[in-house]
Every structure is written in structure tokens, then in C-alpha cells.
Write a protein that holds these residues in place. Structure first.
Motif, short mmCIF file in Angstrom:
data_model
loop_
_atom_site.label_atom_id
_atom_site.label_comp_id
_atom_site.label_asym_id
_atom_site.label_seq_id
_atom_site.Cartn_x
_atom_site.Cartn_y
_atom_site.Cartn_z
N ALA A 197 0.83 -1.21 0.00
CA ALA A 197 0.00 0.00 0.00
C ALA A 197 0.86 1.25 0.00
O ALA A 197 0.54 2.23 -0.67
N LEU A 198 1.97 1.23 0.74
CA LEU A 198 2.88 2.37 0.74
C LEU A 198 3.47 2.61 -0.65
O LEU A 198 3.60 3.74 -1.10
N LEU A 199 3.84 1.53 -1.34
CA LEU A 199 4.41 1.68 -2.68
C LEU A 199 3.38 2.18 -3.68
O LEU A 199 3.69 2.98 -4.56
N ILE A 200 2.14 1.69 -3.57
CA ILE A 200 1.11 2.06 -4.54
C ILE A 200 0.61 3.48 -4.31
O ILE A 200 0.51 4.29 -5.23
N PRO A 229 -2.66 8.12 4.84
CA PRO A 229 -3.58 8.51 5.92
C PRO A 229 -4.97 8.90 5.41
O PRO A 229 -5.98 8.57 6.03
N GLU A 230 -5.02 9.56 4.25
CA GLU A 230 -6.31 9.91 3.66
C GLU A 230 -7.09 8.65 3.30
O GLU A 230 -8.30 8.57 3.52
N LEU A 231 -6.40 7.68 2.75
CA LEU A 231 -7.03 6.43 2.37
C LEU A 231 -7.57 5.70 3.60
O LEU A 231 -8.69 5.21 3.60
N GLY A 232 -6.78 5.66 4.67
CA GLY A 232 -7.22 5.02 5.90
C GLY A 232 -8.43 5.71 6.50
O GLY A 232 -9.36 5.05 6.99
N GLN A 233 -8.44 7.03 6.45
CA GLN A 233 -9.57 7.78 6.99
C GLN A 233 -10.83 7.52 6.18
O GLN A 233 -11.91 7.32 6.75
N SER A 234 -10.72 7.49 4.87
CA SER A 234 -11.90 7.25 4.05
C SER A 234 -12.42 5.83 4.21
O SER A 234 -13.63 5.60 4.22
N ILE A 235 -11.52 4.87 4.37
CA ILE A 235 -11.95 3.48 4.61
C ILE A 235 -12.65 3.39 5.97
O ILE A 235 -13.67 2.71 6.11
N GLY A 236 -12.13 4.07 6.98
CA GLY A 236 -12.77 4.06 8.29
C GLY A 236 -14.16 4.66 8.26
O GLY A 236 -15.09 4.14 8.86
N LYS A 237 -14.33 5.77 7.54
CA LYS A 237 -15.66 6.39 7.40
C LYS A 237 -16.61 5.45 6.68
O LYS A 237 -17.77 5.31 7.05
N MET A 238 -16.11 4.80 5.62
CA MET A 238 -16.94 3.89 4.86
C MET A 238 -17.41 2.72 5.73
O MET A 238 -18.59 2.36 5.71
N LEU A 239 -16.51 2.16 6.52
CA LEU A 239 -16.88 1.04 7.37
C LEU A 239 -17.86 1.46 8.46
O LEU A 239 -18.79 0.71 8.78
#
Length: 62
Positions: A19-22, A29-39
Motif C-alpha cells: 500500500a505504501l508503494l502504490i 492517511p487519507e485512504l485510511g480515513q476514508s476506509i474508516g468512514k466507509m466502514l
């Protein structure tokens, strides 16, 4: 959660590194936050649908 149990610590490390490479360290951090909101939204939707099913069942009994 049998799949997560089968991955283990080395698997999680590989996933995090991938995930860090991609996505890069700035977007992760933005991706993690959006996944958390989605869940959390998914969980609240499931809970509200369960409550609606329970209330429908109580109305049928009356």
C-alpha cells in the motif's frame, strides 16, 4: 474472520508495504480515513436495517 487469521503478521507487513508503494506515504492517511468512514457508515446502515426488521416483526405479532 478466518481469512485474516490465515494471513498472519508477515502477510500484514507485505500488505502495508504494498500500500505504501502504490499510494505513497502522503495519501495513505487519507485512504485510511476514508476506509474508516466507509466502514462506520456500513455498520450503521446494517444496524438500522436490523432494527427495522425487528420492529417489523413486532408489528406482525400484534
Amino acid at each position: 474472520m478466518g481469512i485474516l487469521r490465515d494471513i498472519g503478521a508477515p502477510g500484514f507487513i507485505i500488505i502495508i508495504l504494498g500500500a505504501l508503494l502504490i499510494f505513497g506515504p502522503k495519501r495513505l492517511p487519507e485512504l485510511g480515513q476514508s476506509i474508516g468512514k466507509m466502514l462506520s457508515e456500513f455498520k450503521s446502515a446494517v444496524n438500522s436495517s436490523d432494527k427495522e426488521k425487528e420492529s417489523d416483526g413486532e408489528e406482525d405479532k400484534q
